[in-house]
Design an enzyme around this catalytic site. Sequence first.
Site, PDB file in Angstrom:
ATOM      1  N   ARG A  48       0.818  -1.214   0.000  1.00 48.74           N
ATOM      2  CA  ARG A  48       0.000   0.000   0.000  1.00 48.74           C
ATOM      3  C   ARG A  48       0.854   1.268   0.000  1.00 48.74           C
ATOM      4  O   ARG A  48       0.351   2.356  -0.295  1.00 48.74           O
ATOM      5  CB  ARG A  48      -0.949  -0.022   1.206  1.00 48.74           C
ATOM      6  CG  ARG A  48      -1.920   1.138   1.259  1.00 48.74           C
ATOM      7  CD  ARG A  48      -3.046   0.879   2.256  1.00 48.74           C
ATOM      8  NE  ARG A  48      -2.564   0.530   3.570  1.00 48.74           N
ATOM      9  CZ  ARG A  48      -2.166   1.413   4.493  1.00 48.74           C
ATOM     10  NH1 ARG A  48      -2.172   2.706   4.227  1.00 48.74           N
ATOM     11  NH2 ARG A  48      -1.766   1.013   5.683  1.00 48.74           N
ATOM     12  N   TYR A 102     -13.156  12.340 -20.756  1.00 52.18           N
ATOM     13  CA  TYR A 102     -13.596  10.960 -20.560  1.00 52.18           C
ATOM     14  C   TYR A 102     -14.787  10.953 -19.607  1.00 52.18           C
ATOM     15  O   TYR A 102     -14.807  11.663 -18.598  1.00 52.18           O
ATOM     16  CB  TYR A 102     -12.439  10.142 -20.004  1.00 52.18           C
ATOM     17  CG  TYR A 102     -12.828   8.805 -19.425  1.00 52.18           C
ATOM     18  CD1 TYR A 102     -13.505   7.862 -20.199  1.00 52.18           C
ATOM     19  CD2 TYR A 102     -12.513   8.481 -18.113  1.00 52.18           C
ATOM     20  CE1 TYR A 102     -13.862   6.632 -19.668  1.00 52.18           C
ATOM     21  CE2 TYR A 102     -12.860   7.258 -17.570  1.00 52.18           C
ATOM     22  CZ  TYR A 102     -13.538   6.338 -18.347  1.00 52.18           C
ATOM     23  OH  TYR A 102     -13.904   5.132 -17.818  1.00 52.18           O
ATOM     24  N   ASP A 174      -4.732  14.090 -18.759  1.00 53.89           N
ATOM     25  CA  ASP A 174      -4.951  12.680 -19.054  1.00 53.89           C
ATOM     26  C   ASP A 174      -4.294  12.409 -20.404  1.00 53.89           C
ATOM     27  O   ASP A 174      -4.754  12.888 -21.443  1.00 53.89           O
ATOM     28  CB  ASP A 174      -6.454  12.392 -19.111  1.00 53.89           C
ATOM     29  CG  ASP A 174      -6.767  10.914 -19.316  1.00 53.89           C
ATOM     30  OD1 ASP A 174      -5.901  10.181 -19.842  1.00 53.89           O
ATOM     31  OD2 ASP A 174      -7.888  10.493 -18.978  1.00 53.89           O
ATOM     32  N   LYS A 199      -4.836   0.761 -20.858  1.00 56.64           N
ATOM     33  CA  LYS A 199      -4.948   0.964 -22.290  1.00 56.64           C
ATOM     34  C   LYS A 199      -3.622   0.683 -23.004  1.00 56.64           C
ATOM     35  O   LYS A 199      -3.179  -0.447 -23.050  1.00 56.64           O
ATOM     36  CB  LYS A 199      -5.464   2.374 -22.568  1.00 56.64           C
ATOM     37  CG  LYS A 199      -6.697   2.751 -21.740  1.00 56.64           C
ATOM     38  CD  LYS A 199      -7.857   1.798 -21.900  1.00 56.64           C
ATOM     39  CE  LYS A 199      -9.165   2.314 -21.324  1.00 56.64           C
ATOM     40  NZ  LYS A 199      -9.169   2.586 -19.887  1.00 56.64           N
TER      41      LYS A 199
END
Length: 389
Positions: A48, A102, A174, A199
């Site tokens: 984490r 998006y 982005d 992606k």
Amino acid sequence: MNKSFKGINTICTHVGEVKDEQFKGAVSPIYMSSSYAFEDVDVKRYPRYFNTPNQEALSKKIAALEHAESALIFGSGMAAISHALMAFLKAGDHVLLQQTLYGGTYNFAVTQFEKYGIEYSFTEGWTVEDFEKKIKPNTKVIYIETPSNPLLTITDMEGVANLSKQHGLISMIDNTFASPVNQNPIDFGIDIVLHSATKYMGGHSDICAGAVVASKEHIHTIWESSICFGGSLSDQTVWLLERSLKTMGLRIKAQNENAQKMAEFLAYHQDVDAVYYPGLGSHPDHEIAKKQMNGFGGMLSFELKEGINASEFMKNLQLIKPSMSLAGVESTVLLPVLTSHSLMSTEDRAKQGIKDGLIRFSVGIEEVEDLITDIEQALAQLKSKKVLV
């Protein structure tokens, strides 16, 4: 990073490896432990905390690809986006977002910010002037996306970066559609670069991941809150992503070439009304794209002639797959109105110019001739059955 001798494929292949000191294997070993020693060690490791051996190595590779100092890897693209935004925003702050975004980012803004007392605004367009008009005294972050999803609008990165610096703001982008192969926003002054690594970085439609890339100072700020939110990525997926990145340069080069050819084919097709692709000279932002992109990407969108049923067209495709995501080696299509932008209202989609029949096309690495044949036969089937509306 010495760019004079480390090209994109060299970085993809070699930077950020975990050395196999024991067996001298050619690929990075994977460390699956979720518990590490805390005494007599240089680093107290915990998944984490984004500092397992595989997490650290992958972060170095992605930072090098984006010409940045540092990076963090997350469990999804939306995890990367939300963690980065929330690290720099608090109650009373204002964030300015690009109009064409998006759908997941848009939904995050309109459903979450008010809960935390964060103000937000969307620009009316995507020029520097559109952003300048919307800056408020309490604005802290400017957020852009270029090329945008799904209409491939192009925003002037350098112009937005300069505007942000003039007003003492953090600029975020982005960069998913472009990937580090086609575009490096930090070279144009952008502060923080975000990716859905699901992606083009993953590239095989089999993992889910996200990345944030920035200066060490900004990454530390994001890290301080992210260790509380718990959006880290499992080391098995980290290893798969590092493996996938080795071929990213080669994959995207092929996808760039295919997308350009497909955009040109569709632009002159009798059954197509409009094509959105920055590599076309007819694209309104083509000159800006030429200035800031190394390649125009593997994504495009198009609209069929009025009266041709887009859903039925996609059902008739035999090679190109109707599928939810993008950027795999296989070509896929979807209707944003039913998928990526389904959480937006009809009115808000209309403001962005997203029509119900808009088809988003993620071009893969297949032979272009086969992709063209598939589109032609799908349209021919519609006409033979007279399924047009």
